[in-house]
Design a protein around this motif. Structure first.
Motif, mmCIF file in Angstrom:
data_model
loop_
_atom_site.group_PDB
_atom_site.id
_atom_site.type_symbol
_atom_site.label_atom_id
_atom_site.label_comp_id
_atom_site.label_asym_id
_atom_site.label_seq_id
_atom_site.Cartn_x
_atom_site.Cartn_y
_atom_site.Cartn_z
ATOM 1 N N ARG A 29 1.776 21.734 55.663
ATOM 2 C CA ARG A 29 1.749 22.710 54.387
ATOM 3 C C ARG A 29 2.914 23.294 54.076
ATOM 4 O O ARG A 29 3.425 24.205 55.162
ATOM 5 C CB ARG A 29 0.296 23.376 54.684
ATOM 6 N N SER A 30 3.009 23.620 52.879
ATOM 7 C CA SER A 30 4.138 24.538 52.311
ATOM 8 C C SER A 30 3.626 24.975 50.967
ATOM 9 O O SER A 30 3.711 24.509 50.031
ATOM 10 C CB SER A 30 5.516 23.778 52.183
ATOM 11 N N GLY A 31 3.348 26.296 51.095
ATOM 12 C CA GLY A 31 2.501 26.783 49.818
ATOM 13 C C GLY A 31 1.383 26.027 49.636
ATOM 14 O O GLY A 31 0.401 25.953 50.340
ATOM 15 N N ARG A 32 1.336 25.550 48.404
ATOM 16 C CA ARG A 32 0.155 24.637 47.724
ATOM 17 C C ARG A 32 0.280 23.436 48.160
ATOM 18 O O ARG A 32 -0.448 22.562 47.627
ATOM 19 C CB ARG A 32 0.051 25.091 46.256
ATOM 20 N N PHE A 33 1.677 22.920 48.768
ATOM 21 C CA PHE A 33 1.874 21.440 48.821
ATOM 22 C C PHE A 33 1.225 20.973 50.430
ATOM 23 O O PHE A 33 1.993 21.606 51.217
ATOM 24 C CB PHE A 33 3.068 21.116 48.542
ATOM 25 N N PHE A 34 0.591 19.796 50.471
ATOM 26 C CA PHE A 34 -0.080 19.467 51.335
ATOM 27 C C PHE A 34 0.526 18.335 51.914
ATOM 28 O O PHE A 34 0.792 17.143 51.210
ATOM 29 C CB PHE A 34 -1.488 19.721 51.495
ATOM 30 N N SER A 37 -1.020 14.942 50.604
ATOM 31 C CA SER A 37 -0.900 14.574 49.296
ATOM 32 C C SER A 37 0.495 14.091 49.040
ATOM 33 O O SER A 37 0.863 13.718 48.031
ATOM 34 C CB SER A 37 -1.485 15.820 48.247
ATOM 35 N N ILE A 57 3.874 16.335 40.051
ATOM 36 C CA ILE A 57 3.148 17.400 39.852
ATOM 37 C C ILE A 57 3.848 18.047 38.565
ATOM 38 O O ILE A 57 4.938 18.223 38.620
ATOM 39 C CB ILE A 57 2.854 18.556 40.864
ATOM 40 N N ASP A 61 2.184 23.361 36.965
ATOM 41 C CA ASP A 61 1.292 23.313 38.018
ATOM 42 C C ASP A 61 2.027 23.373 39.290
ATOM 43 O O ASP A 61 1.418 23.846 40.465
ATOM 44 C CB ASP A 61 0.579 22.066 38.133
ATOM 45 N N ALA A 62 3.331 23.298 39.505
ATOM 46 C CA ALA A 62 4.023 23.401 40.659
ATOM 47 C C ALA A 62 4.194 25.000 41.008
ATOM 48 O O ALA A 62 4.691 25.190 42.061
ATOM 49 C CB ALA A 62 5.522 22.690 40.581
ATOM 50 N N PRO A 64 1.932 28.008 40.319
ATOM 51 C CA PRO A 64 0.703 28.741 39.849
ATOM 52 C C PRO A 64 0.791 29.975 40.277
ATOM 53 O O PRO A 64 0.162 30.893 39.411
ATOM 54 C CB PRO A 64 -0.170 28.040 40.662
ATOM 55 N N HIS A 65 1.550 30.545 41.090
ATOM 56 C CA HIS A 65 1.560 31.971 41.598
ATOM 57 C C HIS A 65 2.413 32.667 40.519
ATOM 58 O O HIS A 65 2.539 33.948 40.647
ATOM 59 C CB HIS A 65 2.233 31.929 42.997
#
Length: 152
Positions: A29-34, A37, A57, A61-62, A64-65
């Protein structure tokens, strides 16, 4: 950012006086990327039947923070042409609570990412500053309004 696992392993080995070796390390995982996926390069082979754009993406959406300011089409066009926002132009928009130095993304009415900027003043000071004062510095512009690839 994050924990440097290799360094941690070495430091623990040094503290124990016996040394240490990391046999394997895998980022899932890196941040919100798993990892689950992700699409492998082999899967993108034209014979696999996978359409790459179905898995892209959307830019909005890439990241969101990063807080967002939603702007009208005319202002979005000005930003894409290189306009640096001054206080008086931002006063009409809903601006999230931001400190000087915070990053913000400008999004148009079609939910396309227009630009990313660094705030030059806190959002609660925009109403009280000179209207001609530059309130944000654009650091990246996205010139396309066709960012609706992939999932929403």
């Amino acid at each position: 950012k994050g924990t440097y696992v290799r360094s941690l392993c070495s430091d623990i080995g040094e503290m124990l006086g016996c040394g240490a070796c990391l046999a394997s390390l895998r980022r899932t995982r890196s941040g919100r990327f798993f990892e689950d996926s992700a699409i492998s390069l082999d899967a993108l082979d034209s014979t696999a039947g996978i359409r790459p754009l179905d898995h892209v993406i959307p830019l909005i959406d890439a990241i969101p923070h990063i807080p967002a300011i939603y702007v009208d089409r005319a202002f979005a066009r000005k930003l894409r042409e290189g306009y640096q926002p001054v206080a008086e132009t931002l006063r009409i928009y809903h601006i999230p609570s931001l400190a000087a130095g915070d990053m913000v993304k400008f999004i148009d009415k079609d939910s396309n990412l227009v630009s990313i900027a660094k705030m030059l003043c806190a959002s609660d000071r925009i109403d009280s500053t000179d209207g001609k004062w530059q309130a944000a510095k654009i650091v990246r512009i996205f010139n396309t309004d066709k960012q609706t690839y992939g999932r929403h």
